[in-house]
Design a protein around this motif. Sequence first.
Motif, short mmCIF file in Angstrom:
data_model
loop_
_atom_site.label_atom_id
_atom_site.label_comp_id
_atom_site.label_asym_id
_atom_site.label_seq_id
_atom_site.Cartn_x
_atom_site.Cartn_y
_atom_site.Cartn_z
N ARG A 174 21.65 -47.08 -17.07
CA ARG A 174 20.76 -46.21 -17.85
C ARG A 174 19.48 -46.94 -18.25
N ARG A 190 18.03 -49.35 -16.63
CA ARG A 190 17.17 -49.45 -15.45
C ARG A 190 16.47 -48.12 -15.17
N ALA A 191 17.24 -47.01 -15.29
CA ALA A 191 16.62 -45.69 -15.06
C ALA A 191 15.51 -45.40 -16.06
N LEU A 192 15.78 -45.75 -17.34
CA LEU A 192 14.74 -45.54 -18.36
C LEU A 192 13.51 -46.40 -18.09
N ALA A 204 12.52 -47.42 -15.15
CA ALA A 204 11.81 -46.82 -14.01
C ALA A 204 11.02 -45.58 -14.44
N GLU A 205 11.64 -44.74 -15.30
CA GLU A 205 10.92 -43.56 -15.79
C GLU A 205 9.69 -43.96 -16.59
N ARG A 206 9.87 -44.99 -17.41
CA ARG A 206 8.72 -45.46 -18.21
C ARG A 206 7.60 -45.98 -17.32
N ALA A 245 7.06 -45.05 -14.21
CA ALA A 245 6.46 -43.89 -13.52
C ALA A 245 5.52 -43.14 -14.46
N ALA A 246 5.96 -42.98 -15.72
CA ALA A 246 5.08 -42.30 -16.69
C ALA A 246 3.80 -43.08 -16.91
N ARG A 271 2.38 -45.13 -14.71
CA ARG A 271 1.54 -44.96 -13.52
C ARG A 271 0.87 -43.59 -13.51
N HIS A 272 1.66 -42.56 -13.89
CA HIS A 272 1.08 -41.21 -13.94
C HIS A 272 -0.05 -41.13 -14.96
#
Length: 768
Positions: free
Chosen positions: A270, A272-274, A276-278, A280-281, A283-284
Amino acid sequence: MAPKQGPKRMPEKRVEGNDERGVRLEAENAARADAARRRAELLRQRLLEQQRREQECARVNGIKLHMDWRSVMRNAKTEELRGAVSSLAQRFERAIDRRDLLIQRLDADLGEGEEQQATVVRAHMALVAQLLALQRARLDATLRQHFAEAQEEEKRFSEDRGAADASHAAALHDAAAVTSAAQAAWAGAEAEARAELEAAREEQRHNASEALNVLKLSLEAQIAEVRRTSAAALETYTRSTEAKDKARLAEAIAHWRAKAAAAAREWEARNRALAAERAAAARHHRALKAALERFRAQQAERMRELSVRSAAIEGALRARLATADRIVRLAALCRKAESEAERETGWCHALDARGLPVPRARLLDNAYRRYNKVLLDVLALEQERARLHKANSAMRATLSGLLRGASISPTSLDGPRNGLLHVKSCCCQAQRAVLKRPKTRQQLCRECFYAALESEVHETIVANELFQPGERVAVAASGGKDSTVLAHMMTVLNKRHGYGLDLFLLSIDEGISGYRDDSLETVKRNEAQYGIPLTVLSYKALYGWTMDEIVAEIGHRNNCTFCGVFRRQALDRGAALMKADKLATGHNADDVAETVLLNMLRGDVPRLGRCAAIFTGEQGALPRVKPFKYTYEKEIVMYAYFKRLDYFSTECLYAPFAARGAARDFVKDLEAARPQAIVDLIRSAETMRIDRSAAGEQLPLAGSCERCGYITSQAVCKVCVLLEGLNRGRPGQGVGRAGQRRGARSDAPSALSTHARSRGCRVRNRLC
């Protein structure tokens, strides 16, 4: 015999070959061409000589005409000047005579006036002397009467003072006697009560000691018996269950170790997923920021190109205008230099293309031909003018879209080159359209625009049931365009549709010199114009601070936080003071869209769920309504301008430092690209449903401030926190995340610090 001769033969005719024929034809053509060239050269020489003679004659005649004309004009001007000089001399003499006569009359009048003034002054001085004597006598009599009354009052005061002193001494004696008697009685009662208390205490102590000894003996016997029984049972149980417990404990330990390892792996996945999401956010966010910067750069470049193009077009138009002016001046000069024959024939050529005289029958044809050529040139110029006007209109529309935040002056709206207004007819087909609505793109005249906007606001009020008959409504008035149009429209709709509301204006004086004092004068004029009573409250009276003093303490960075929080509570307190049932504010569609966008960018989930509501503050004692929720800011400006409403258009001195400016610019960019985007933002926020259980957030419960009693979701309201920081010399307390952490470490209640650290309960600069 001579031989016989045959018949005599005729010479044969020579046949011309093709080559010879070609050579002959070429020679003939060359001879004809030479002859034609010689004739053309002779004709050209003759025409040039004729042209030279005509030019010389025209030059000489022009000089003679010019000299004759100058002589005639000089003589005429001389005669005219002589007549004017004689006329001026006569008028001057008559004026001198009139002035001399007037001076004599004024001198006589002045002598009479001086005599009359001396007489009046003497009479006035005598009257003043009499009045002074009379006033002096009245003053002496008044002083004597005053002294007599003062002596009588002093005598009565002395008598009353003696009587009061005697009564006071008697009262003191009686009070001392009563006090001594009460003290004696209280001392006896106290002694008796103490004796009774000591006796009761000894008796209770004796009884409790006996009961305690009996209970102690019985409990010791029971404890000894229980210990013996427990020891025997424990020994038996230990022998029977020791092996089973060891096995069970080993299994449990192995199970929990496996479960802990699985949980660790799950939480690591979890995390690692968080992460990665952070990433990606982030980068976005960077991509969006870069896109926004590129868009701004493109718009700036486009603006520069448009400016350069407009300057070039303006220069070209000025050059063409100068050329046309020069052509007109040359035409006027040519008209003056025309001869009588040229004036009769209308500038027709006296010679044709071959240099031969033109017959009189063809002079009129030449005149019509010249006229048709000029007419075609005029038509071509008109078409070019229409094309340039169309291009100019398109450019002005583009510039108005880019400069959409600028103020709209009367010149830009009424001028013939206005890019906002349209010259087409209205939908009613009765009048010319004066504007195109940004939201619906309808082309309307003034009366249709008034009816459409007022009907739209009325439908918003009725559909959302904003008001009830008999309610007392406070209209928040700042003197700006929104509040002025709101006060005007509420007055009109209340009378037209019979709302039955009791309206009054409520203004807040923040204490901003050079801004709020001028706007309050506008609100006072609106009070007289609309017949609505006005109430004004000030920050200085409510909080002891003005915005100028606050800005001097905190600077320009977070001053809008103080102003927004203070103004919201000041409006509520003012409306409660006037016993209002509801508070109407002038927030328009642009303001609501900016608030939605700000809450999205900040991730403020609780406020995002309610920022687009037309009805706010239902849980409090004073609900707020926004009748202009779906009304564009441009339409409000146009309504105020066409209605000639009296409003204050200067921006706040501290507004350029507000964080809302970036969101406002972004909303204006969206509106320029697609005007419906503002309403779409509002509709999106209305239809948005937030699952707070999944987001892990809960709305705070409304309560009352422990210090001022104002409604808040914290133990201490935001106003009290900000005032505490100002009064203690720490103006940054409660402002921003760092300020909230500093406020949490202060001596405020712990509930305040806990709530200030929660994500969904931070106070924003612009409250919904």
